[in-house]
Design a protein around this motif. Sequence first.
Motif, short mmCIF file in Angstrom:
data_model
loop_
_atom_site.label_atom_id
_atom_site.label_comp_id
_atom_site.label_asym_id
_atom_site.label_seq_id
_atom_site.Cartn_x
_atom_site.Cartn_y
_atom_site.Cartn_z
N GLU A 1 -3.72 3.87 4.08
CA GLU A 1 -2.48 3.26 3.39
C GLU A 1 -2.05 2.31 4.47
O GLU A 1 -1.93 2.79 5.76
CB GLU A 1 -1.57 4.63 3.38
CG GLU A 1 -2.16 5.34 2.02
CD GLU A 1 -1.53 6.77 1.76
OE1 GLU A 1 -0.80 7.11 2.70
OE2 GLU A 1 -1.62 7.12 0.66
N ILE A 2 -1.09 1.44 4.05
CA ILE A 2 -0.17 0.86 5.25
C ILE A 2 1.21 0.72 4.53
O ILE A 2 1.40 0.67 3.18
CB ILE A 2 -0.81 -0.71 5.43
CG1 ILE A 2 -0.97 -1.29 3.95
CG2 ILE A 2 -1.95 -0.39 6.07
CD1 ILE A 2 -1.37 -2.94 4.22
N ASN A 3 2.19 0.49 5.24
CA ASN A 3 3.71 0.36 4.88
C ASN A 3 3.88 -0.93 4.42
O ASN A 3 4.89 -1.15 3.45
CB ASN A 3 4.46 0.54 6.12
CG ASN A 3 4.56 1.90 6.54
OD1 ASN A 3 4.30 2.97 5.63
ND2 ASN A 3 4.51 2.44 7.96
N HIS A 4 3.27 -1.91 4.74
CA HIS A 4 3.41 -3.50 4.22
C HIS A 4 2.27 -4.20 4.19
O HIS A 4 1.78 -4.27 5.39
CB HIS A 4 4.61 -3.85 4.94
CG HIS A 4 5.01 -5.32 4.47
ND1 HIS A 4 5.53 -5.77 3.09
CD2 HIS A 4 4.95 -6.71 5.02
CE1 HIS A 4 5.34 -6.97 2.99
NE2 HIS A 4 5.28 -7.52 4.01
N SER A 5 2.03 -4.98 3.35
CA SER A 5 0.92 -6.04 3.68
C SER A 5 1.28 -7.65 3.25
O SER A 5 2.33 -7.79 2.55
CB SER A 5 -0.26 -5.75 2.49
OG SER A 5 -1.32 -6.54 2.71
N ILE B 1 1.93 1.03 0.21
CA ILE B 1 2.70 2.12 -0.17
C ILE B 1 4.34 1.71 -0.58
O ILE B 1 5.12 2.11 -1.31
CB ILE B 1 2.92 3.35 0.74
CG1 ILE B 1 3.39 3.09 2.11
CG2 ILE B 1 1.46 4.08 0.78
CD1 ILE B 1 3.50 4.49 3.08
N SER B 2 4.54 0.58 0.14
CA SER B 2 5.81 -0.13 0.06
C SER B 2 6.04 -0.77 -1.26
O SER B 2 7.15 -0.75 -1.83
CB SER B 2 6.25 -1.28 1.23
OG SER B 2 5.45 -2.06 1.12
N ASN B 3 4.94 -1.30 -1.77
CA ASN B 3 4.90 -2.10 -3.04
C ASN B 3 4.37 -1.29 -4.22
O ASN B 3 4.11 -1.59 -5.14
CB ASN B 3 4.30 -3.42 -2.96
CG ASN B 3 5.02 -4.28 -2.05
OD1 ASN B 3 6.11 -4.52 -2.08
ND2 ASN B 3 4.34 -5.16 -1.27
#
Length: 220
Positions: free
Chosen positions: A26-30, A109-111
């Motif tokens: 998981e990443i916060n933003h790509s 996870i942000s999108n």
Amino acid sequence: MKNLIYVLLLTVFFSCGNDKVVLLPEINHSEITEILDVSPGYLFYDETKTDSVELNRKNLISTTNWLINVDKRLTLKQVFPHIKYLQDKKANSSHKKEGVKNYFTCNDISNKNLGFIDFTNVAYVTDAKGYIKDLKTAHANIVILNQKNIRIITSNNNVLQTTKATLVETIKDLFQLEETLLYLEFYDSLSFQDYITIKALMTKLNLENIEISNHEIIFN
């Protein structure tokens, strides 16, 4: 395109056989959220095997962009022999196509969607002693033992301790006035989730004077 992305998410979890699941990191933003002309490969976490890892590459087509889906529970020691194998296989294919790339697939996870990290030109180095660094005005080594224990070693051998939470701001403060080449070193017991977390953070630097080397050192 979003429909295609959701199909890819289902493919990661359900298309590879009996009860085989890839838990994506998981990443916060790509920065990368859409890729066309793709084929997938999978690295499964398998508790029934001695090395707990299984590679499925049967759907990879050398003329496409590759989406490599790696289970976040695997360690770098388990993952990178397979990643290097895949890189070499594509590079040496007689059917390879100019311009196609390799990406790690993540859960953004942000999108609430898939995101991707490009590793096409990354060269993984396991023999650090035999590695000759590029010439640059200044350089620093960022040694990642885990997300709470990260060391920045400057060109004059100063050592600073930092964490995932403060890494980006520390780098900006240290090197805002000089041209710097950063080398990333990862402890091979790190989980793939930890690795991807640091890789995603590095995309937030966006400073003209800071370059990140495409050579990454994996050490034990």
